[in-house]
Scaffold this motif. Structure first.
Motif, PDB file in Angstrom:
ATOM      1  N   GLU A 158       1.164   6.753  -6.674  1.00  0.00           N
ATOM      2  CA  GLU A 158       0.097   7.735  -6.881  1.00  0.00           C
ATOM      3  C   GLU A 158       0.647   9.148  -6.763  1.00  0.00           C
ATOM      4  O   GLU A 158       0.356  10.015  -7.592  1.00  0.00           O
ATOM      5  CB  GLU A 158      -1.002   7.547  -5.834  1.00  0.00           C
ATOM      6  N   PRO A 188      -4.771  -0.637  -7.304  1.00  0.00           N
ATOM      7  CA  PRO A 188      -5.135  -1.782  -6.465  1.00  0.00           C
ATOM      8  C   PRO A 188      -6.052  -1.339  -5.335  1.00  0.00           C
ATOM      9  O   PRO A 188      -5.948  -0.216  -4.872  1.00  0.00           O
ATOM     10  CB  PRO A 188      -3.785  -2.239  -5.928  1.00  0.00           C
ATOM     11  N   GLN A 235       1.751  14.613 -13.372  1.00  0.00           N
ATOM     12  CA  GLN A 235       0.581  15.130 -14.068  1.00  0.00           C
ATOM     13  C   GLN A 235       0.451  16.645 -13.881  1.00  0.00           C
ATOM     14  O   GLN A 235       0.200  17.382 -14.830  1.00  0.00           O
ATOM     15  CB  GLN A 235      -0.629  14.470 -13.444  1.00  0.00           C
ATOM     16  N   ARG A 258      -9.091  20.837  -5.516  1.00  0.00           N
ATOM     17  CA  ARG A 258      -8.646  19.579  -4.934  1.00  0.00           C
ATOM     18  C   ARG A 258      -7.144  19.575  -4.695  1.00  0.00           C
ATOM     19  O   ARG A 258      -6.656  19.079  -3.689  1.00  0.00           O
ATOM     20  CB  ARG A 258      -9.014  18.470  -5.905  1.00  0.00           C
ATOM     21  N   ARG A 260      -3.436  19.638 -15.637  1.00  0.00           N
ATOM     22  CA  ARG A 260      -4.537  19.733 -14.700  1.00  0.00           C
ATOM     23  C   ARG A 260      -5.252  21.080 -14.691  1.00  0.00           C
ATOM     24  O   ARG A 260      -6.148  21.288 -13.899  1.00  0.00           O
ATOM     25  CB  ARG A 260      -4.048  19.365 -13.308  1.00  0.00           C
ATOM     26  N   SER A 293      -7.358  22.020 -16.544  1.00  0.00           N
ATOM     27  CA  SER A 293      -8.761  21.835 -16.932  1.00  0.00           C
ATOM     28  C   SER A 293      -9.688  21.859 -15.722  1.00  0.00           C
ATOM     29  O   SER A 293     -10.853  22.172 -15.830  1.00  0.00           O
ATOM     30  CB  SER A 293      -8.914  20.513 -17.668  1.00  0.00           C
ATOM     31  N   SER A 308      -6.282   6.257 -12.062  1.00  0.00           N
ATOM     32  CA  SER A 308      -6.656   6.966 -10.838  1.00  0.00           C
ATOM     33  C   SER A 308      -6.769   8.459 -11.082  1.00  0.00           C
ATOM     34  O   SER A 308      -7.017   9.238 -10.186  1.00  0.00           O
ATOM     35  CB  SER A 308      -5.623   6.712  -9.753  1.00  0.00           C
ATOM     36  N   ASP A 309      -6.584   8.828 -12.344  1.00  0.00           N
ATOM     37  CA  ASP A 309      -6.659  10.235 -12.706  1.00  0.00           C
ATOM     38  C   ASP A 309      -8.033  10.818 -12.335  1.00  0.00           C
ATOM     39  O   ASP A 309      -9.053  10.162 -12.486  1.00  0.00           O
ATOM     40  CB  ASP A 309      -6.474  10.312 -14.227  1.00  0.00           C
ATOM     41  N   VAL A 310      -7.999  12.028 -11.839  1.00  0.00           N
ATOM     42  CA  VAL A 310      -9.262  12.672 -11.449  1.00  0.00           C
ATOM     43  C   VAL A 310     -10.213  12.733 -12.628  1.00  0.00           C
ATOM     44  O   VAL A 310     -11.410  12.484 -12.501  1.00  0.00           O
ATOM     45  CB  VAL A 310      -9.021  14.125 -10.994  1.00  0.00           C
ATOM     46  N   ASP A 311      -9.664  13.053 -13.809  1.00  0.00           N
ATOM     47  CA  ASP A 311     -10.518  13.202 -14.973  1.00  0.00           C
ATOM     48  C   ASP A 311     -11.208  11.891 -15.332  1.00  0.00           C
ATOM     49  O   ASP A 311     -12.356  11.870 -15.736  1.00  0.00           O
ATOM     50  CB  ASP A 311      -9.695  13.697 -16.163  1.00  0.00           C
ATOM     51  N   ASP A 320       0.837  -1.208   0.000  1.00  0.00           N
ATOM     52  CA  ASP A 320       0.000   0.000   0.000  1.00  0.00           C
ATOM     53  C   ASP A 320       0.868   1.252   0.000  1.00  0.00           C
ATOM     54  O   ASP A 320       0.562   2.242  -0.660  1.00  0.00           O
ATOM     55  CB  ASP A 320      -0.933   0.011   1.217  1.00  0.00           C
ATOM     56  N   THR A 326       2.116   1.728  -3.448  1.00  0.00           N
ATOM     57  CA  THR A 326       1.039   2.299  -4.267  1.00  0.00           C
ATOM     58  C   THR A 326       0.905   3.794  -4.005  1.00  0.00           C
ATOM     59  O   THR A 326       0.752   4.592  -4.943  1.00  0.00           O
ATOM     60  CB  THR A 326      -0.308   1.625  -3.945  1.00  0.00           C
TER      61      THR A 326
END
Ligand SMILES: Nc1ncnc2c1ncn2[C@@H]1O[C@H](COP(=O)(O)OP(=O)(O)O)[C@@H](O)[C@H]1O
Ligand SMILES: [Mg+2]
Lengths: 508, 228
Positions: free
Chosen positions: A314, B103, A321, A373, A327, A329, B83-86, A307, A310
Motif C-alpha cells: 500500500e 485483502p 501514485q 489526507r 493526486r 485532483s 485501494s485508491d482514494v479516488d 498484513d 500488504t
C-alpha cells in the motif's frame, strides 16, 4: 524485420515529411495534399515571389507604354502643325513635297502620312488608303495596320485642310511590341529563376527542417530503444525550445525510471524477507506443530507478516501514485491550524503512553491549497518516527509558522507569506549526515533502527507528499535529536480558487 | 440479518459466507453481476455485500447504481481490490455505504457489516440521550454518568464513547474508530487508537467494579453493558 529496424527518424521522415498523397477529402472538404513543411514553405515563398515580380513588371510595362504613347502623340502633333504651316505657304503641292521629303529622310521607317484631296484621291504619303476606322477628325486612333508584309500597331490623327483636303499623320509604334516582348521574356526568365530558387529553397529548407527534427527524432528513437541518457544537442536555433522541453521531459522520465528501478530492487530485497518469514513459519507449523494451539500461533504470526507485506504494498503504491502527480485532483483548501491541532491531539496520547510530552507550537497559518489526507499521512509518519525513536521522558515539538519572503523577522507583518514551515523535533538519537542524505530513499533504515518496527517507507512518503506540494523536506541534527522540516510554498492556485485565506500574522 | 453476497472469487466467497453464517446471518450468494442484480432487485435484504469487479459485464458499481436508481436504499458494502482514494470516493458517491479493500480481515468485514445493518434499523427521531446498562450519555449537555456517578470526558473521548455506545454489543475495529470518530482516512502507523481507548477505559471502567469496554483479540473493541 529489416523494415522494423529502420531508425525511427528515418521512418518518420519518409512517412510524414515527404508524403504527397492525392487530394483527399474529409467531411467533403479538400485538404492541401502536401505534408512536407519544407516544400510548402518553399512553394509559398515561390508563389509570393512570382506574384510580386509580375506586379513589378506590369507596372514597368504600363508606365513605359504610357511614356511612349505620350511621346508619339506629341511628335504627331508638332509634325502636323508644321505640315499645316507648309500648306499655308504653298498649298497642296508644297505639302506633298514636304511629306515626300520627310519620308525620304525617315530612316527608321516609322513615320506614316496620307494626304487626300476632296475626291479621296491619294496625293502623297506612304499609307495605301484611308483607314476605314478613322472617321473623326482631330482625334487620336490606335490601330493595327498592314505594312508591306507585316502588321503593326500605329497611332494616327486626321486633320482637315482647306478645299476638302484631308491629312493623316501617324506613327508606327512597333517599338512597343519590342518592349512587350522584352518584358514578357524577362517575366518568363523571372519565373524560371524563381522556380529554380523555390526548388532550391525547398531543398535547403527541407534539409534544415529535417536536420532539426532529425536530431530530436534520433534522440527519441535512442530513448525508445532504451538509452535514457541520450539528450538532444542544443544548437542555439529556434528548435532549442523544443529540445530543452524534450530534454527536461527525458530527465523526468529518467528519474521516474530510476524510481521504478529502486522499487523493483527494493521489492526483490525487502519484500522477500517478510514473505520468506511467513512461508517458513507456515511450513514449520505444517510439519512440526503438535498441538492446535501451536498451529494457531504460527498461522497468527504468518497473518501478521502478510498484513505487514500488504502495508508495504500500500505504501509503495501510494508513493508511486503521488510521484506520478495523479493526486492533484484531491487538492482543496486546507486549514492547517486545525489539521495540526487535531493531529497533535491524536498522537499526544501515544506520546504520553511512551513517556513523552508533545508540545504544539503553532502560529496562525494561511490556508494551503493541498491534499489534506496526504498531509495528514505525512505528519503521521513524522510523529510516528519521533515517538518511535525518542527515549522516555523527552520532549517532542510540533511547530508551524508562516514564512515571509526574504525579510527579517518582525518587519514582514504586512507582507504576504511566501509559504509555511511545519517541523517535528525530537530529542532522540538523531541521524548522522550520511544517513540524512539517504533517509528519503525507499526502504532505507539506519543501522540503529533495525530493531524498531517499520519498513523504511515513512520518509519516502513524506518526501513524495512534499514534492507533490512543490515543497522541500529537510532533516537537520538538533543536538540532541532530529528536526524534520517541511517547507510548503503557498501556490497561486490557492488564490485562484477564490476562497478566503486567513490573514497571516507574525509573532513578535 | 439477511445478507446478499456478490463475489466472483470462490475462495473469498466461501470464506466470507462461512464466517457470516457462523455469526448467525442468513446469506444468499451470487458469483456474477447478473445473478447478483437479479437477487438484489427481487429479494429483500438487510445488507448487500458487493465486489466491485465482477465478470460478465455487470460489475458491483452497476448493480449499486441500478439499485439506487430504483430508490432501493438497502445498505451496500463494497469490496474492492482497488485501494485508491479516488476509487473509494467513486464507490461512496455511487451510493455505497461503506468500503472495504482486499485483502481484509474477516473481523473487519463482519464489524462493518453489523454496524451497517444496525444503522438501517435505528433511523428514528433524534435522541437526546443514550443508555446502555448503567451508563447514560446526555447528548445535549454532553454529560456522562455511570451508576449515577458523573464522569468527566474530553470532547473526543465523549465521541469515542458515544460511538461505542451506539454500537453496543458489536465489535468495532480500530480503523472504524479512526474513520468514524476522528474522520481520518490514513494509516496512523502506530496503535494511536488503542491508547485513546485505554484512556477512556481509565475513566469509564477503572473506578467501577465491572468493565464494559472489552478488547476482542485480533478484531477491536466491544462495549457490552453489564447484565443485572
Ligand atoms: N526522528 C528520528 N530520529 C532518528 N532517526 C530517525 C528519525 N526519523 C527517521 N529516522 C531514521 O530514518 C529511517 C527511515 O525512516 P522511515 O522512512 O520513517 O522508516 P521507518 O520509520 O519505517 O524506519 C529510520 O529507519 C531511522 O533510521
Ligand atoms: Mg517511519
Amino acid at each position: 524485420m529489416a523494415e522494423e529496424r529502420t531508425p525511427l527518424y528515418r521512418r518518420l521522415s519518409r512517412r510524414h515529411l515527404f508524403r504527397l498523397p492525392l487530394l483527399h477529402s474529409r467531411n467533403g472538404k479538400r485538404r492541401w495534399p502536401i505534408r512536407s513543411a519544407g516544400i510548402n514553405f518553399a512553394l509559398g515563398y515561390g508563389v509570393l515571389f512570382l506574384i510580386s515580380a509580375t506586379l513589378f513588371l506590369s507596372f514597368i510595362w504600363w508606365s513605359s507604354t504610357n511614356l511612349l504613347n505620350d511621346h508619339v502623340r506629341a511628335f504627331i502633333e508638332t509634325d502636323a502643325q508644321e505640315l499645316r504651316h507648309r500648306w499655308g505657304h504653298g498649298g497642296a503641292p508644297a505639302l506633298s513635297e514636304a511629306i515626300n521629303d520627310r519620308l525620304e529622310q525617315n530612316i527608321d521607317d516609322d513615320a506614316l502620312y496620307l494626304l487626300i484631296d476632296r475626291h479621296g484621291r491619294r496625293m502623297a504619303g506612304n499609307l495605301p488608303g484611308w483607314p476605314v476606322a478613322v472617321k473623326k477628325m482631330n482625334h487620336f486612333y490606335e490601330l493595327t495596320i498592314r505594312r508591306y508584309t507585316f502588321t503593326t500597331p500605329a497611332q494616327f490623327k486626321a486633320y482637315t485642310l482647306p478645299h476638302g483636303f484631308k491629312l493623316i499623320v501617324g506613327h508606327d509604334i512597333r517599338g512597343r511590341t519590342l518592349l512587350s516582348t522584352v518584358i514578357t521574356r524577362t517575366l518568363i526568365w523571372c519565373a524560371v529563376m524563381i522556380s529554380l530558387l523555390a526548388v532550391g529553397g525547398a531543398l535547403v529548407v527541407r534539409d534544415l527542417f529535417r536536420r532539426m527534427v532529425g536530431s530530436i527524432a534520433r534522440t527519441a528513437s535512442a530513448v525508445a530503444n532504451g538509452d535514457l541518457n541520450h539528450r538532444i544537442a542544443l544548437t542555439g536555433s529556434e528548435t532549442d525550445l523544443v529540445a530543452e522541453t524534450v530534454n527536461t521531459m527525458l530527465d523526468r522520465i529518467n528519474r521516474l525510471m530510476e524510481g521504478v528501478r529502486q522499487v523493483s530492487n527494493a521489492i526483490a530485497h525487502d519484500l522477500r524477507t517478510p514473505i520468506t518469514r511467513a512461508r517458513n513459519q507456515l511450513e514449520e507449523a505444517f510439519f512440526s506443530a503438535t498441538s492446535p494451539d501451536e498451529l494457531r500461533t504460527a498461522v497468527d504470526r504468518a497473518i501478521g507478516d502478510l498484513d505487514h507485506i500488504t502495508g508495504i504494498f500500500e505504501a509503495l503504491l501510494r508513493i508511486a501514485q503521488i510521484e506520478a502527480g495523479a493526486r492533484r485532483s484531491a487538492f482543496t483548501t486546507v486549514n492547517l491550524n486545525q489539521l495540526l491541532s487535531n493531529m497533535a491531539e491524536l498522537y499526544e496520547a501515544s506520546a504520553e503512553d511512551a513517556g513523552l510530552s508533545l508540545a504544539l507550537d503553532v502560529t496562525p497559518l494561511p490556508s494551503l491549497f493541498g491534499d489534506e489526507r496526504m498531509l495528514q499521512q505525512a505528519l503521521a509518519n513524522l510523529l510516528d518516527n519521533a515517538i518511535k525513536f525518542s527515549p522516555p521522558n523527552s520532549m517532542l515539538t510540533l511547530s508551524a509558522h508562516p514564512v515571509m519572503a526574504g525579510t527579517a523577522p518582525g518587519s514582514g507583518a504586512e507582507k504576504k507569506p511566501q509559504g509555511l514551515e511545519i517541523s517535528v523535533r525530537d530529542q532522540g538519537p538523531g541521524m548522522n549526515d550520511a544517513d540524512i542524505l539517504r533517509a528519503h530513499e525507499r526502504f532505507f533504515r539506519a543501522e540503529s533502527a533495525r530493531n524498531t518496527p517499520g519498513s523504511g517507507l515513512g520518509l519516502s512518503l513524506v518526501q513524495a507528499v512534499t514534492s507533490l506540494h512543490h515543497g522541500r523536506l529537510t532533516l537537520t541534527q538538533a543536538n540532541p535529536g532530529l528536526k524534520v522540516t517541511l517547507f510548503l510554498p503557498l501556490l497561486p492556485e490557492a488564490e485562484r480558487t477564490g476562497r478566503s485565506t486567513t490573514p497571516a500574522e507574525t509573532t513578535p | 440479518m439477511r445478507i446478499l453476497l456478490v463475489e466472483d472469487d470462490p475462495t473469498v466467497r466461501s470464506f466470507v459466507l462461512k464466517g457470516l453464517k457462523e455469526a448467525g446471518h442468513n446469506v444468499d450468494q451470487a458469483d456474477n453481476g447478473k445473478d447478483g442484480l437479479y437477487l438484489a432487485i427481487g429479494e429483500k435484504y438487510d445488507i448487500i455485500i458487493l465486489d466491485r469487479m465482477l465478470p460478465g459485464g455487470i460489475d458491483g458499481l452497476n448493480i449499486l447504481e441500478t439499485l439506487r436508481g430504483q430508490k432501493n436504499n438497502t445498505p451496500v458494502l463494497l469490496l474492492s481490490a482497488l485501494s485508491d482514494v479516488d476509487d473509494r470516493v467513486d464507490g461512496l458517491r455511487a451510493g455505497g455505504d461503506d468500503y472495504v479493500t482486499k485483502p481484509f480481515a474477516f473481523s473487519e468485514l463482519l464489524a462493518r457489516v453489523e454496524a451497517l445493518g444496525r444503522r438501517g434499523h435505528n433511523e428514528s427521531a433524534p435522541e437526546t440521550s443514550l443508555t446502555v446498562g448503567d451508563l447514560t450519555l446526555d447528548l445535549l449537555s454532553r454529560e456522562v454518568r455511570r451508576d449515577g456517578q458523573k464522569i468527566d470526558l474530553q470532547p473526543r473521548e465523549f465521541r469515542l464513547l458515544e460511538f461505542l455506545v451506539r454500537h453496543a454489543g458489536q465489535v468495532v475495529t480500530r480503523t472504524m474508530l479512526l474513520e468514524k470518530v476522528w474522520d481520518y482516512h490514513f494509516d496512523p502507523q502506530t496503535n494511536v487508537i488503542d491508547v485513546h481507548v485505554s484512556r477512556l477505559r481509565q475513566k469509564v471502567d477503572k473506578p467501577f467494579e465491572t468493565a464494559i469496554i472489552h478488547t476482542v483479540r485480533n478484531a477491536g473493541y466491544i462495549l457490552r453493558p453489564t447484565q443485572d
